[in-house]
Write a protein that holds these residues in place. Structure first.
Motif, PDB file in Angstrom:
ATOM      1  N   TYR A   6       1.894  -4.234  -1.244  1.00 28.58           N
ATOM      2  CA  TYR A   6       1.267  -4.845  -0.083  1.00 28.58           C
ATOM      3  C   TYR A   6      -0.221  -5.030  -0.306  1.00 28.58           C
ATOM      4  O   TYR A   6      -0.899  -4.137  -0.787  1.00 28.58           O
ATOM      5  CB  TYR A   6       1.460  -3.954   1.151  1.00 28.58           C
ATOM      6  CG  TYR A   6       2.903  -3.678   1.453  1.00 28.58           C
ATOM      7  CD1 TYR A   6       3.610  -4.506   2.311  1.00 28.58           C
ATOM      8  CD2 TYR A   6       3.572  -2.604   0.868  1.00 28.58           C
ATOM      9  CE1 TYR A   6       4.953  -4.268   2.586  1.00 28.58           C
ATOM     10  CE2 TYR A   6       4.904  -2.362   1.129  1.00 28.58           C
ATOM     11  CZ  TYR A   6       5.591  -3.194   1.986  1.00 28.58           C
ATOM     12  OH  TYR A   6       6.920  -2.962   2.254  1.00 28.58           O
ATOM     13  N   TYR A   8      -3.434  -5.726   2.084  1.00 26.91           N
ATOM     14  CA  TYR A   8      -3.656  -5.576   3.514  1.00 26.91           C
ATOM     15  C   TYR A   8      -5.137  -5.666   3.862  1.00 26.91           C
ATOM     16  O   TYR A   8      -5.996  -5.398   3.029  1.00 26.91           O
ATOM     17  CB  TYR A   8      -3.065  -4.258   4.011  1.00 26.91           C
ATOM     18  CG  TYR A   8      -3.671  -3.020   3.381  1.00 26.91           C
ATOM     19  CD1 TYR A   8      -4.693  -2.333   4.021  1.00 26.91           C
ATOM     20  CD2 TYR A   8      -3.227  -2.538   2.157  1.00 26.91           C
ATOM     21  CE1 TYR A   8      -5.262  -1.196   3.453  1.00 26.91           C
ATOM     22  CE2 TYR A   8      -3.781  -1.413   1.579  1.00 26.91           C
ATOM     23  CZ  TYR A   8      -4.794  -0.745   2.236  1.00 26.91           C
ATOM     24  OH  TYR A   8      -5.360   0.371   1.675  1.00 26.91           O
ATOM     25  N   GLU A  55       3.368  -9.067   1.480  1.00 26.44           N
ATOM     26  CA  GLU A  55       4.244  -8.260   0.633  1.00 26.44           C
ATOM     27  C   GLU A  55       4.663  -9.071  -0.590  1.00 26.44           C
ATOM     28  O   GLU A  55       4.915 -10.272  -0.490  1.00 26.44           O
ATOM     29  CB  GLU A  55       5.484  -7.847   1.422  1.00 26.44           C
ATOM     30  CG  GLU A  55       6.447  -6.984   0.657  1.00 26.44           C
ATOM     31  CD  GLU A  55       7.662  -6.579   1.477  1.00 26.44           C
ATOM     32  OE1 GLU A  55       8.493  -5.841   0.926  1.00 26.44           O
ATOM     33  OE2 GLU A  55       7.787  -6.995   2.634  1.00 26.44           O
TER      34      GLU A  55
END
Length: 104
Positions: A6, A8, A55
């Motif tokens: 991921y 982020y 993702e």
């Protein structure tokens, strides 16, 4: 078994400070950020509101994307967040996070 990675973006309470990171376990990493277990920038500036994430199944893609986003000007990062999360809500709100359990 395929792994997930991921990229982020975290913001502080008033969305003035942004942090970009990469992890293979988003829930665990947010647990660490929100509890102040991560020394450094996010702890110092209280940056722990998840405002965006992506993702991928490839670690190199995730790392390259993190570096790409980190190189952007603030306006471009804001546009990325606002495209998916116009209210800058905490996307992790309500997540049950147990740092001892692997993410499923």
């Amino acid at each position: 078994m395929e792994r997930s990675y991921y990229v982020y973006l975290l913001a502080n309470a008033n969305n003035r400070v942004l942090y970009t990171g990469v992890t293979n376990n988003l829930k665990r990493r947010l647990f660490e950020h929100k509890r102040g277990l991560v020394e450094g920038f996010t702890k110092k500036y209280r940056v722990h509101k998840l405002v965006y994430f992506e993702e991928t199944n490839d670690v190199n893609t995730a790392i390259a994307r993190e570096k790409e986003i980190k190189g952007w000007i603030r306006a471009k990062k804001n546009a990325l967040v606002e495209k998916e999360n116009s209210g800058w809500s905490d996307l992790s709100k309500g997540w049950e996070v147990d740092s001892s359990l692997p993410e499923k």
